[in-house]
Write a protein that holds these residues in place. Structure first.
Motif, PDB file in Angstrom:
ATOM      1  N   SER A 103       0.802  -1.209   0.000  1.00  0.00           N
ATOM      2  CA  SER A 103       0.000   0.000   0.000  1.00  0.00           C
ATOM      3  C   SER A 103       0.844   1.271   0.000  1.00  0.00           C
ATOM      4  O   SER A 103       0.298   2.366  -0.015  1.00  0.00           O
ATOM      5  N   ASN A 433      -4.948  -0.975  -2.799  1.00  0.00           N
ATOM      6  CA  ASN A 433      -4.429  -1.818  -1.707  1.00  0.00           C
ATOM      7  C   ASN A 433      -4.515  -1.105  -0.372  1.00  0.00           C
ATOM      8  O   ASN A 433      -4.833  -1.719   0.657  1.00  0.00           O
ATOM      9  N   LEU A 434      -4.217   0.192  -0.369  1.00  0.00           N
ATOM     10  CA  LEU A 434      -4.247   0.956   0.880  1.00  0.00           C
ATOM     11  C   LEU A 434      -5.650   0.965   1.482  1.00  0.00           C
ATOM     12  O   LEU A 434      -5.801   0.886   2.706  1.00  0.00           O
TER      13      LEU A 434
END
Length: 543
Positions: A103, A433-434
């Motif tokens: 992330s 993703n974060l």
């Protein structure tokens, strides 16, 4: 080193940042919105209809993504399960930070995209050393991980933070390799078939994570091994974590040598330097549509966090068993692979973000259904009907998750610019993703915070000679794993009065439903309808 590393040359000797950007963006290859369209139409071909070169390169991408999935499956799947017997949900939340490099890779992706050796190739310059370092790291960790697992969190032993650090390193290596592979995928496949990059990523990552999560967890379980492979029960599984890491450490080294020898990379010519790429990335970040998709990604996965991060751990806590959990995910795997393939085709037939919205709504339903399954855990233990219900719940959750992942990956591949493909794809993938990692830490902490449990002292008839710890004489809170162990070792019983999992899961689903209804759905369908020039810094030259 200076002779082998190429920093992309600037167009002029002393350009300012605006001139660099203008020179770079004005090239035909950088704009996909000229009066004569530059973007090839996406083909709707099955895999066996692809050109042979695309088929071979597709399989190479699957292998490279598979290698990422091996340590990722351990870090995000198996190891938290192995730690559950010793750590609280909050401490497992600390371990979840090991996945953060995926992330945060945006911060160093321009370096991977801009600094490389002409001798090895633009992408192989990073993939080869990163995979070699990963292999060496797994060989070392394999030699010490059993001792680390046994002593983490114990008095005098390593803290959960130091244990997390080793896995952070492995995930950091995988994230860096992923930057290079994402960029390579845009040129390995022909332009009309580039959406197959998301299919390769799904199949490869899923297979690697399956091996390190499902297969490893099954063969690491003594109950699974004793039930299916042994006539005499033993206290250990068929595979240890240290042995598994050692095997894949050597496999990484061997595959990296084979890649260096057997695969040639096409020569690349680039004019922008590393700081130019950072400048371009900053300019891309200033695009209004990029800002919108970042906001969407950061809030989109809040609704699923309790289900993704806690449901399976809660089933283990209730007594579902690691062997049953491994078998559940094993049965789920063929569905996940086939769904990944078909979701890739659906993303070409339907607009990707509309497909993503369908997956979003289904995933909220899956979270509620999973909570119902946990609530209905039979008092008499796992029954056949309950085992089948857990399997259905897992397959349904996987189905919706896979649809969202493949759809958004296909969308990213369509709007990313191949000229800075590694950076552009990484920027979009990073914020996605974060959105799935940063809430996990807080959700696991909240489960502990909302849980109320009391340790009841044992009866007067308890045999104190059989206790594993000091006798419990007074009630105390046993919501955290360490206090629960102290209670049980001292002959007491830990009664959960309020389970924080149920509260947090409902909160997450409500937040997800509200944000989807009021903001997310409207925004992503609008972004889907935009022309490709909306994702570029400047339009191409007029014709």
């Amino acid at each position: 080193m200076a002779g082998n590393i190429e920093l992309r040359r600037k167009v002029s000797s002393k350009p300012d940042s605006d001139q660099v950007t203008a020179n770079l963006m004005s090239r035909d290859s950088f704009s996909l919105d000229d009066h004569v369209p530059k973007t090839p139409t996406a083909n709707n071909h099955g895999f066996f209809e692809l050109p042979h070169q695309d088929q071979r390169n597709f399989m190479l991408l699957v292998l490279l993504y598979f290698l990422q999935g091996v340590p990722m499956g351990l870090a995000s799947g198996s190891v938290p399960f192995l730690l559950k017997d010793h750590l609280s949900f909050g401490q497992i939340g600390v371990f979840s930070l090991a996945s953060y490099p995926y992330s945060l890779k945006l911060f160093w992706s321009p370096i991977v995209d801009a600094v490389w050796s002409p001798k090895f190739g633009r992408r192989k310059s990073w993939i080869l050393p990163i995979q070699l370092l990963s292999g060496v790291g797994m060989l070392y960790l394999g030699s010490v991980v059993e001792d680390l697992m046994a002593t983490t969190g114990k008095p005098g032993g390593p803290t959960v933070w130091s244990f997390t650090g080793w896995w952070f390193f492995l995930v950091f290596m995988c994230a860096t390799q992923d930057i290079a592979v994402d960029g390579w995928a845009l040129t390995l496949l022909s332009p009309g078939n580039v959406s197959y990059a998301s299919t390769a990523q799904t199949v490869g990552l899923t297979a690697g994570q399956f091996l390190s999560y499902t297969v490893f967890l099954a063969f690491n379980s003594k109950d699974f091994a004793n039930k299916w492979f042994r006539t005499e029960a033993l206290d250990t599984g068929l595979i240890s974590l240290g042995g598994y890491l050692t095997f894949w450490g050597w496999a990484y080294v061997a595959i990296t040598i084979g890649l260096a020898v057997l695969k040639k990379e096409d020569k690349s010519k680039n004019e922008e330097g590393v700081w130019d790429v950072y400048k371009i990335m900053w300019d891309v970040l200033k695009l209004r549509n990029i800002q919108t998709i970042i906001i969407v990604h950061l809030i989109a996965k809040i609704g699923f966090q309790a289900n993704d991060g806690v449901t399976n751990l809660k089933l283990l806590e209730k007594g579902f068993g690691k062997d049953n959990m491994a078998l559940t995910v094993l049965i789920d795997f063929p569905f996940e692979i086939s769904l990944g393939y078909y979701a890739g085709k659906w993303s070409q037939k339907y607009t990707p973000m509309r497909l993503w919205c369908w997956g979003f709504m289904g995933r909220l339903v899956a979270a509620l259904f999973a909570q119902t399954v946990v609530t209905a855990f039979p008092a008499e233990g796992v029954q056949p009907w309950y085992f089948l219900t857990v399997i259905f719940s897992h397959v349904f959750s996987t189905f919706t998750n896979t649809i969202m992942f493949v759809a958004v990956s296909a969308f990213h591949a369509r709007v990313a610019d191949p000229v800075i493909g590694g950076t552009y794809m990484t920027l979009l993938a990073t914020v996605s993703n974060l959105g799935g990692t940063f809430p996990r830490f807080f959700v696991l902490k909240l489960v502990d915070a909302f849980t109320t449990a009391t340790c009841h002292p044992p009866s007067a008839k308890t045999d104190v000679t059989s206790l594993k710890g000091p006798l419990v004489t007074q009630p105390f809170s046993c919501a955290l794993q360490a206090e629960k162990e102290r209670c049980e070792n001292g002959g007491g019983s830990c009664e959960i009065l309020h389970d924080g999992y149920y509260i947090v899961n409902i909160i997450c689903v409500l937040v997800g439903a509200l944000t989807f209804t009021l903001y997310i759905r409207r925004k992503v369908l609008h972004l889907q309808s935009l022309p490709l020039r909306a994702w570029r810094l400047v339009a191409g030259p007029p014709r």
